[in-house]
Design a protein around this motif. Structure first.
Motif, mmCIF file in Angstrom:
data_model
loop_
_atom_site.group_PDB
_atom_site.id
_atom_site.type_symbol
_atom_site.label_atom_id
_atom_site.label_comp_id
_atom_site.label_asym_id
_atom_site.label_seq_id
_atom_site.Cartn_x
_atom_site.Cartn_y
_atom_site.Cartn_z
ATOM 1 N N GLN A 3 -1.780 3.707 -14.099
ATOM 2 C CA GLN A 3 -0.348 3.462 -13.952
ATOM 3 C C GLN A 3 0.091 3.550 -12.490
ATOM 4 O O GLN A 3 0.933 2.769 -12.036
ATOM 5 C CB GLN A 3 0.440 4.462 -14.795
ATOM 6 N N VAL A 4 -0.475 4.489 -11.755
ATOM 7 C CA VAL A 4 -0.122 4.649 -10.343
ATOM 8 C C VAL A 4 -0.570 3.422 -9.552
ATOM 9 O O VAL A 4 0.182 2.889 -8.723
ATOM 10 C CB VAL A 4 -0.758 5.926 -9.768
ATOM 11 N N VAL A 5 -1.790 2.953 -9.815
ATOM 12 C CA VAL A 5 -2.287 1.775 -9.112
ATOM 13 C C VAL A 5 -1.443 0.550 -9.473
ATOM 14 O O VAL A 5 -1.138 -0.290 -8.618
ATOM 15 C CB VAL A 5 -3.771 1.519 -9.445
ATOM 16 N N ALA A 6 -1.040 0.465 -10.742
ATOM 17 C CA ALA A 6 -0.186 -0.652 -11.158
ATOM 18 C C ALA A 6 1.142 -0.623 -10.412
ATOM 19 O O ALA A 6 1.683 -1.669 -10.034
ATOM 20 C CB ALA A 6 0.042 -0.597 -12.666
ATOM 21 N N ALA A 7 1.686 0.568 -10.193
ATOM 22 C CA ALA A 7 2.937 0.690 -9.443
ATOM 23 C C ALA A 7 2.756 0.215 -8.005
ATOM 24 O O ALA A 7 3.603 -0.495 -7.450
ATOM 25 C CB ALA A 7 3.424 2.141 -9.463
ATOM 26 N N VAL A 8 1.626 0.589 -7.400
ATOM 27 C CA VAL A 8 1.351 0.166 -6.018
ATOM 28 C C VAL A 8 1.153 -1.345 -5.954
ATOM 29 O O VAL A 8 1.661 -2.015 -5.043
ATOM 30 C CB VAL A 8 0.109 0.904 -5.476
ATOM 31 N N LYS A 9 0.436 -1.894 -6.914
ATOM 32 C CA LYS A 9 0.247 -3.347 -6.945
ATOM 33 C C LYS A 9 1.590 -4.060 -7.054
ATOM 34 O O LYS A 9 1.846 -5.056 -6.365
ATOM 35 C CB LYS A 9 -0.653 -3.727 -8.120
ATOM 36 N N TYR A 10 2.451 -3.559 -7.921
ATOM 37 C CA TYR A 10 3.780 -4.160 -8.110
ATOM 38 C C TYR A 10 4.583 -4.096 -6.815
ATOM 39 O O TYR A 10 5.207 -5.079 -6.405
ATOM 40 C CB TYR A 10 4.505 -3.412 -9.228
ATOM 41 N N ALA A 11 4.557 -2.945 -6.164
ATOM 42 C CA ALA A 11 5.306 -2.789 -4.914
ATOM 43 C C ALA A 11 4.756 -3.708 -3.830
ATOM 44 O O ALA A 11 5.515 -4.378 -3.118
ATOM 45 C CB ALA A 11 5.262 -1.331 -4.455
ATOM 46 N N HIS A 12 3.451 -3.762 -3.686
ATOM 47 C CA HIS A 12 2.840 -4.609 -2.658
ATOM 48 C C HIS A 12 3.136 -6.083 -2.918
ATOM 49 O O HIS A 12 3.339 -6.858 -1.971
ATOM 50 C CB HIS A 12 1.331 -4.377 -2.610
ATOM 51 N N ALA A 13 3.163 -6.478 -4.188
ATOM 52 C CA ALA A 13 3.475 -7.870 -4.513
ATOM 53 C C ALA A 13 4.891 -8.237 -4.085
ATOM 54 O O ALA A 13 5.189 -9.401 -3.827
ATOM 55 C CB ALA A 13 3.302 -8.111 -6.009
ATOM 56 N N HIS A 14 5.761 -7.227 -4.000
ATOM 57 C CA HIS A 14 7.137 -7.447 -3.554
ATOM 58 C C HIS A 14 7.332 -7.081 -2.082
ATOM 59 O O HIS A 14 8.460 -6.934 -1.615
ATOM 60 C CB HIS A 14 8.103 -6.640 -4.427
ATOM 61 N N GLY A 15 6.213 -6.910 -1.358
ATOM 62 C CA GLY A 15 6.288 -6.665 0.071
ATOM 63 C C GLY A 15 6.707 -5.268 0.463
ATOM 64 O O GLY A 15 7.252 -5.066 1.545
ATOM 65 N N ILE A 16 6.439 -4.277 -0.381
ATOM 66 C CA ILE A 16 6.861 -2.903 -0.110
ATOM 67 C C ILE A 16 5.646 -1.972 -0.094
ATOM 68 O O ILE A 16 4.841 -1.973 -1.031
ATOM 69 C CB ILE A 16 7.871 -2.405 -1.157
ATOM 70 N N ALA A 17 5.509 -1.196 0.965
ATOM 71 C CA ALA A 17 4.480 -0.156 1.053
ATOM 72 C C ALA A 17 5.141 1.203 0.844
ATOM 73 O O ALA A 17 6.206 1.469 1.396
ATOM 74 C CB ALA A 17 3.794 -0.201 2.413
ATOM 75 N N HIS A 18 4.532 2.053 0.047
ATOM 76 C CA HIS A 18 5.108 3.372 -0.241
ATOM 77 C C HIS A 18 4.981 4.303 0.966
ATOM 78 O O HIS A 18 5.936 4.963 1.362
ATOM 79 C CB HIS A 18 4.413 3.984 -1.456
ATOM 80 N N ARG A 19 3.790 4.417 1.507
ATOM 81 C CA ARG A 19 3.458 5.173 2.723
ATOM 82 C C ARG A 19 3.477 6.692 2.566
ATOM 83 O O ARG A 19 3.307 7.405 3.554
ATOM 84 C CB ARG A 19 4.371 4.775 3.891
ATOM 85 N N ASP A 20 3.659 7.202 1.363
ATOM 86 C CA ASP A 20 3.591 8.660 1.180
ATOM 87 C C ASP A 20 3.063 8.991 -0.215
ATOM 88 O O ASP A 20 3.600 9.860 -0.905
ATOM 89 C CB ASP A 20 4.964 9.296 1.398
#
Length: 394
Positions: A3-20
């Protein structure tokens, strides 16, 4: 972890890096899930997030123990691959209870660049080779050699079976509701999306599980084939309901992207939900009717056929998304919209009743309520905005 990786994939697909990314920023959605160690999780604390497609990232940020080695020289710039390193460290800590790098900062940095960390001694001798291989693929000093989020999600360690074996009756009911929602107008669907934004995880739990089962590639959106597969599993390959799948999919695609996102899926699945609180409807209605123009008509019990001057009454975000969904409609579109607007959805009826204090649901006999505003009454052509939820992140 999937689920965490899916969240990161979703964010990256929308051009957003979490960074923390770190264990403290992954939270269970319920106390029961936290107690058992299993269940749905959300990625939280997006305060350090950055839109990496709009400008280069050159700021050292995040927790040092989970930061990628390239952040030691942030002025040279770095990419969203920094999140994948943080995922590798997070998984390492979750699997063995210890960080992969320790000592002073210089020693940690040297070990990071040399990719030196324990993976053989206890408890790693009892951890699967797939899990260790996944960690290795992310803890690569060269960002170009790390797995991307999409590839990390497809790794054998995170693969899982799909389907509706766990909740077949619930799935059938949800897809019946989605099919029925196609008879309502685009404006009703957008109002339902606003309602969905107000609901907590518990209210959307079953809908979220079904969406994840359908989302074959974990990108947070559904193609027509994904929806068709859901209908087939719910009604059978020969079910008469499958005849309408293409039309239902087109109606659900509110944002005009060619795919159905999580928000749009929730909007379609909520029509017959009795679990939606009055407060959620009030908040959604306030977002929908910022200038109280619809509410004033409700208070006056105006005829259902009267015109509501709602062109300026919606919030900016809602108007922008509505503009994208409606585009500049043709004459045939106008006729269809007028026909649809005569059919008022149950959520809209309940919201009108709640706002006017006339009861929890339905319309009192003999009383008139405001007609549902048409998409055509909203200003067109504004830039699109993302009135979107994610099934993985908050």
């Amino acid at each position: 972890m999937r689920q965490v990786v899916a969240a990161v994939k979703y964010a990256h697909a929308h051009g957003i890096a979490h960074r923390d990314l770190k264990p403290e920023n992954v939270c269970f959605c319920s106390s029961a899930a936290a107690a058992s160690g299993f269940g749905d999780v959300k990625v939280v604390d997006w305060g350090a997030a950055f839109r990496f497609r709009e400008a280069p990232m050159r700021t050292a940020i995040g927790s040092v123990a989970y930061s990628a080695p390239e952040l030691s020289k942030p002025a040279e710039g770095y990419t969203e691959a920094c999140d994948l390193w943080s995922l590798g460290v997070t998984a390492y800590v979750a699997l063995c209870g210890k960080p992969p790098f320790w000592g002073d900062h210089q020693n940690q940095l040297r070990c990071m660049k040399d990719e030196q960390y324990p993976l053989d001694e206890a408890p790693w001798d009892k951890i699967s080779g797939d899990a260790k291989g996944w960690v290795r693929s992310l803890l690569r000093a060269d960002p170009a050699h790390r797995l991307a989020a999409a590839a990390a999600l497809e790794h054998p360690w995170l693969k899982r079976p799909r389907g509706f074996a766990r909740t077949p009756l619930c799935a059938r009911d949800v897809f019946s509701t989605i099919r029925d929602s196609a008879s309502y107008s685009a404006t009703s669907s957008l109002f339902a999306a606003l309602v969905a934004k107000q609901l907590d995880h518990q209210s959307l739990q079953q809908i979220t599980k079904i969406f994840r089962d359908l989302d074959a590639d974990g990108n947070g959106s559904l193609a027509l084939g994904d929806l068709r597969r859901g209908f087939e599993e719910a009604f059978g390959a020969d079910g008469v309901e499958l005849r309408d799948v293409a039309a239902v999919f087109q109606h659900m695609n509110l944002a005009g992207t060619g795919s159905v996102g999580y928000t749009e899926f929730c909007a379609a699945a909520l029509w017959r939900s009795d679990a939606i609180s009055d407060e959620a409807l009030r908040v959604a209605f306030r977002e929908f009717d910022r200038n109280d123009k619809v509410k004033k008509e409700l208070a006056a019990c105006a005829p259902a056929s009267c015109d509501i001057p709602v062109r300026d009454s919606f919030s900016q975000e809602f108007r922008q998304w509505l503009a994208k969904a409606g585009r500049r409609p043709s004459a045939s579109h106008r006729q269809a919209e007028r026909a649809h607007s005569k059919s008022t959805c149950s959520l809209w009826s309940r919201a009108c009743s709640v706002v006017t204090g006339r009861g929890r649901s339905g319309n009192p006999s003999g009383e008139r309520t405001a007609r549902e505003p048409s998409c055509l009454e909203v200003a067109w052509g504004e830039p699109a905005a993302g009135l979107l939820l994610s099934p993985f992140a908050v």
